[in-house]
Write a protein that holds these residues in place. Structure first.
Motif, PDB file in Angstrom:
ATOM      1  N   GLY A   1       1.408  10.046  15.549  1.00  0.00           N
ATOM      2  CA  GLY A   1       1.500  11.097  16.552  1.00  0.00           C
ATOM      3  C   GLY A   1       1.222  10.583  17.949  1.00  0.00           C
ATOM      4  O   GLY A   1       0.323   9.756  18.156  1.00  0.00           O
ATOM      5  N   VAL A   2       2.006  11.033  18.924  1.00  0.00           N
ATOM      6  CA  VAL A   2       1.787  10.705  20.342  1.00  0.00           C
ATOM      7  C   VAL A   2       1.914  11.989  21.152  1.00  0.00           C
ATOM      8  O   VAL A   2       2.587  12.939  20.749  1.00  0.00           O
ATOM      9  N   THR A   3       1.280  12.007  22.325  1.00  0.00           N
ATOM     10  CA  THR A   3       1.223  13.248  23.112  1.00  0.00           C
ATOM     11  C   THR A   3       2.067  13.245  24.377  1.00  0.00           C
ATOM     12  O   THR A   3       2.070  14.227  25.115  1.00  0.00           O
ATOM     13  N   ASN A   4       2.786  12.160  24.651  1.00  0.00           N
ATOM     14  CA  ASN A   4       3.620  12.142  25.867  1.00  0.00           C
ATOM     15  C   ASN A   4       4.805  11.206  25.693  1.00  0.00           C
ATOM     16  O   ASN A   4       4.838  10.394  24.759  1.00  0.00           O
ATOM     17  N   HIS A   5       5.752  11.322  26.608  1.00  0.00           N
ATOM     18  CA  HIS A   5       7.015  10.577  26.473  1.00  0.00           C
ATOM     19  C   HIS A   5       6.819   9.068  26.601  1.00  0.00           C
ATOM     20  O   HIS A   5       7.485   8.289  25.938  1.00  0.00           O
ATOM     21  N   MET A   6       5.907   8.623  27.469  1.00  0.00           N
ATOM     22  CA  MET A   6       5.713   7.192  27.648  1.00  0.00           C
ATOM     23  C   MET A   6       5.162   6.553  26.363  1.00  0.00           C
ATOM     24  O   MET A   6       5.602   5.480  25.952  1.00  0.00           O
ATOM     25  N   ALA A   7       4.202   7.226  25.740  1.00  0.00           N
ATOM     26  CA  ALA A   7       3.648   6.719  24.482  1.00  0.00           C
ATOM     27  C   ALA A   7       4.714   6.714  23.390  1.00  0.00           C
ATOM     28  O   ALA A   7       4.768   5.818  22.553  1.00  0.00           O
ATOM     29  N   ALA A   8       5.586   7.736  23.423  1.00  0.00           N
ATOM     30  CA  ALA A   8       6.661   7.810  22.425  1.00  0.00           C
ATOM     31  C   ALA A   8       7.620   6.637  22.565  1.00  0.00           C
ATOM     32  O   ALA A   8       7.987   5.987  21.579  1.00  0.00           O
ATOM     33  N   LEU A   9       8.036   6.349  23.804  1.00  0.00           N
ATOM     34  CA  LEU A   9       8.981   5.251  24.030  1.00  0.00           C
ATOM     35  C   LEU A   9       8.340   3.906  23.701  1.00  0.00           C
ATOM     36  O   LEU A   9       9.004   3.012  23.159  1.00  0.00           O
ATOM     37  N   LYS A  10       7.056   3.766  24.007  1.00  0.00           N
ATOM     38  CA  LYS A  10       6.361   2.519  23.674  1.00  0.00           C
ATOM     39  C   LYS A  10       6.328   2.323  22.163  1.00  0.00           C
ATOM     40  O   LYS A  10       6.568   1.220  21.659  1.00  0.00           O
ATOM     41  N   PHE A  11       6.047   3.406  21.431  1.00  0.00           N
ATOM     42  CA  PHE A  11       6.020   3.311  19.970  1.00  0.00           C
ATOM     43  C   PHE A  11       7.396   2.937  19.428  1.00  0.00           C
ATOM     44  O   PHE A  11       7.525   2.043  18.588  1.00  0.00           O
ATOM     45  N   LEU A  12       8.433   3.626  19.911  1.00  0.00           N
ATOM     46  CA  LEU A  12       9.767   3.439  19.354  1.00  0.00           C
ATOM     47  C   LEU A  12      10.352   2.068  19.649  1.00  0.00           C
ATOM     48  O   LEU A  12      11.199   1.582  18.904  1.00  0.00           O
ATOM     49  N   THR A  13       9.916   1.443  20.746  1.00  0.00           N
ATOM     50  CA  THR A  13      10.446   0.121  21.082  1.00  0.00           C
ATOM     51  C   THR A  13       9.638  -1.010  20.460  1.00  0.00           C
ATOM     52  O   THR A  13      10.044  -2.170  20.537  1.00  0.00           O
ATOM     53  N   SER A  14       8.498  -0.689  19.842  1.00  0.00           N
ATOM     54  CA  SER A  14       7.686  -1.734  19.216  1.00  0.00           C
ATOM     55  C   SER A  14       7.430  -1.477  17.731  1.00  0.00           C
ATOM     56  O   SER A  14       6.796  -2.287  17.064  1.00  0.00           O
ATOM     57  N   ASN A  15       7.906  -0.339  17.224  1.00  0.00           N
ATOM     58  CA  ASN A  15       7.742   0.012  15.818  1.00  0.00           C
ATOM     59  C   ASN A  15       9.052   0.600  15.291  1.00  0.00           C
ATOM     60  O   ASN A  15      10.064   0.541  15.963  1.00  0.00           O
ATOM     61  N   THR A  16       8.989   1.189  14.122  1.00  0.00           N
ATOM     62  CA  THR A  16      10.168   1.851  13.576  1.00  0.00           C
ATOM     63  C   THR A  16       9.798   3.269  13.148  1.00  0.00           C
ATOM     64  O   THR A  16       8.653   3.543  12.800  1.00  0.00           O
TER      65      THR A  16
ATOM     66  N   LYS B   1       0.832  -1.201   0.000  1.00  0.00           N
ATOM     67  CA  LYS B   1       0.000   0.000   0.000  1.00  0.00           C
ATOM     68  C   LYS B   1       0.861   1.243   0.000  1.00  0.00           C
ATOM     69  O   LYS B   1       0.547   2.244  -0.594  1.00  0.00           O
ATOM     70  N   THR B   2       1.943   1.147   0.755  1.00  0.00           N
ATOM     71  CA  THR B   2       2.809   2.313   0.864  1.00  0.00           C
ATOM     72  C   THR B   2       4.227   1.885   1.191  1.00  0.00           C
ATOM     73  O   THR B   2       4.436   0.940   1.930  1.00  0.00           O
ATOM     74  N   ASP B   3       5.152   2.564   0.600  1.00  0.00           N
ATOM     75  CA  ASP B   3       6.535   2.377   0.992  1.00  0.00           C
ATOM     76  C   ASP B   3       7.051   3.701   1.560  1.00  0.00           C
ATOM     77  O   ASP B   3       8.227   4.014   1.474  1.00  0.00           O
ATOM     78  N   LYS B   4       6.113   4.460   2.127  1.00  0.00           N
ATOM     79  CA  LYS B   4       6.448   5.775   2.657  1.00  0.00           C
ATOM     80  C   LYS B   4       7.353   5.658   3.879  1.00  0.00           C
ATOM     81  O   LYS B   4       7.238   4.717   4.668  1.00  0.00           O
ATOM     82  N   LYS B   5       8.217   6.625   4.023  1.00  0.00           N
ATOM     83  CA  LYS B   5       9.031   6.727   5.222  1.00  0.00           C
ATOM     84  C   LYS B   5       8.118   7.016   6.417  1.00  0.00           C
ATOM     85  O   LYS B   5       7.098   7.693   6.295  1.00  0.00           O
ATOM     86  N   ARG B   6       8.527   6.499   7.584  1.00  0.00           N
ATOM     87  CA  ARG B   6       7.702   6.632   8.785  1.00  0.00           C
ATOM     88  C   ARG B   6       8.226   7.776   9.656  1.00  0.00           C
ATOM     89  O   ARG B   6       9.424   7.820   9.970  1.00  0.00           O
ATOM     90  N   ILE B   7       7.329   8.649  10.078  1.00  0.00           N
ATOM     91  CA  ILE B   7       7.682   9.789  10.925  1.00  0.00           C
ATOM     92  C   ILE B   7       6.864   9.728  12.207  1.00  0.00           C
ATOM     93  O   ILE B   7       5.639   9.546  12.163  1.00  0.00           O
ATOM     94  N   LEU B   8       7.539   9.858  13.338  1.00  0.00           N
ATOM     95  CA  LEU B   8       6.853   9.945  14.626  1.00  0.00           C
ATOM     96  C   LEU B   8       6.883  11.391  15.094  1.00  0.00           C
ATOM     97  O   LEU B   8       7.958  11.984  15.237  1.00  0.00           O
ATOM     98  N   ALA B   9       5.698  11.967  15.341  1.00  0.00           N
ATOM     99  CA  ALA B   9       5.594  13.326  15.864  1.00  0.00           C
ATOM    100  C   ALA B   9       5.200  13.250  17.335  1.00  0.00           C
ATOM    101  O   ALA B   9       4.223  12.576  17.687  1.00  0.00           O
ATOM    102  N   ILE B  10       5.960  13.927  18.202  1.00  0.00           N
ATOM    103  CA  ILE B  10       5.727  13.901  19.648  1.00  0.00           C
ATOM    104  C   ILE B  10       5.431  15.325  20.106  1.00  0.00           C
ATOM    105  O   ILE B  10       6.314  16.193  20.090  1.00  0.00           O
ATOM    106  N   ASP B  11       4.200  15.567  20.503  1.00  0.00           N
ATOM    107  CA  ASP B  11       3.800  16.906  20.945  1.00  0.00           C
ATOM    108  C   ASP B  11       2.577  16.765  21.845  1.00  0.00           C
ATOM    109  O   ASP B  11       1.661  15.995  21.524  1.00  0.00           O
TER     110      ASP B  11
END
Length: 352
Positions: free
Chosen positions: A262-277, A231-241
């Motif tokens: 997009g995530v709104t806090n540091h815990m959600a950001a770390l959870k995303f980064l350790t289980s996704n890319t 469906k997509t070979d788009k680059k993945r971007i995580l926005a934290i705000d």
């Protein structure tokens, strides 16, 4: 530690809530290397924590940061994200000058480190003959990582995990573990790798109910991953705000060119980064609980994100913030409110 039976010891370690033992073992490269890191941690960590004290001036702060950074490296090596986070909380309090809070967090960290070290010392002892029950004994040796080796990439095939599900539902534990070891010899993605390790840990403890729940979740995830492939070979971007409107703006600007999360806090950001890319990170500076500079300090400790481009976003543009952004390991800096063309140009520069 390496003199003990690795099968029994790894089984014990995988059961400790404070440790992501299998993940850390893979990072170390072998059981022997991981056991050596555990032994060094047990010897050094309590002394390091005992030397920590809430800093009262800049000189003491620098010394405090050096010591706790040494501890954090060891926590990362043995796979203890909970204790790593506790250490980071102490760092945040020290930087803010809140000595009372910092001392409380050091005390909690000291207690938890000592408890973990006590568990590791106890794990070294081999059980007496006949001491292990069927429910406590590992059903098979944990998967090994070859010295200095790496796992080849494998395509995600839901049907393989469906076969594993059938084996688990029929209580064919030996065949299920053999198939798991085979699957874990390859690398898929972080979510699936972590899920396979969790299934292995549950199945090795004969916890069929949990294993069955985990494998069904994994099947759904892999089916979705296969559906999304192509469906997509788009680059993945995580926005934290912490401001949802900012995240909506970022998604609106970038959605045609990139896959944006997009995530709104540091815990959600770390959870995303350790289980996704993520191929690039957009990071707000001023957020509750933890600012962007401190969060980037944790992110850079994750091996996969040591060099990932990070662009800071802030409404407070100052020379001091710009210096801090670069000093923290950021690659670029952008003012809010967001200018769509500038954002696209900056991201294009790093993801060309």
């Amino acid at each position: 530690m390496e003199e003990k039976k690795p099968q029994y010891l790894m089984h014990k370690l995988m059961g400790y809530k404070e440790l992501e033992a299998f993940t850390a073992q893979k990072r170390a490269g072998s059981n022997a290397a991981y056991f050596e890191q555990l032994a060094e941690f047990t010897e050094a960590a309590p002394t390091i924590v005992a030397s920590l004290a809430a800093p009262s001036d800049n000189d003491e702060l620098e010394s405090f940061l050096r010591r706790i950074n040494t501890l954090q490296k060891r926590l990362l090596a043995v796979g203890s994200p909970t204790l790593l986070w506790l250490a980071e909380k102490a760092v945040a309090s020290a930087r803010s000058g809140n000595c009372a809070k910092c001392e409380d967090e050091i005390f909690i960290l000291d207690t938890r480190v000592k408890a973990l070290c006590a568990q590791l010392e106890e794990a070294k002892g081999e059980p007496a003959a006949g001491e292990r029950s069927a429910s406590d004994a590992p059903a098979a040796a944990p998967p090994q990582v070859a010295e200095g080796g790496s796992r080849p990439q494998a395509p995600i095939k839901p049907e393989l995990f469906e076969k594993l599900d059938i084996l688990i539902e029929n209580f064919e534990v030996d065949d299920a573990l053999a198939m798991l070891r085979s699957l874990m010899a390859f690398t898929y993605n972080r979510s699936i790798d972590a899920a396979l390790a969790a299934i292995y840990g549950s199945l090795a403890k004969f916890d069929y109910e949990k294993s069955s729940i985990l494998i069904k979740r994994l099947i759904e995830v892999t089916k979705q991953a296969v559906a999304d492939t192509g469906k997509t070979d788009k680059k993945r971007i995580l926005a934290i705000d912490d401001v949802p409107d900012v995240l909506n703006t970022v998604k609106s600007v970038l959605k045609d060119n990139y896959a944006v999360y997009g995530v709104t806090n540091h815990m959600a950001a770390l959870k995303f980064l350790t289980s996704n890319t993520a191929d690039l990170i957009l990071l707000d500076i001023e957020m509750p609980d933890m600012d962007g500079f401190a969060l980037l300090g944790i992110i850079r400790k994750i091996k996969a994100y040591e060099t990932t481009p990070v662009l800071f976003l802030t409404g407070n543009v100052s020379v001091e913030n710009i210096k801090k952004a670069h000093g923290a390991g950021g690659n670029d800096f952008m003012k809010k409110p967001i200018d769509a063309q500038v954002l696209l140009a900056k991201i294009g520069k790093y993801l060309a």
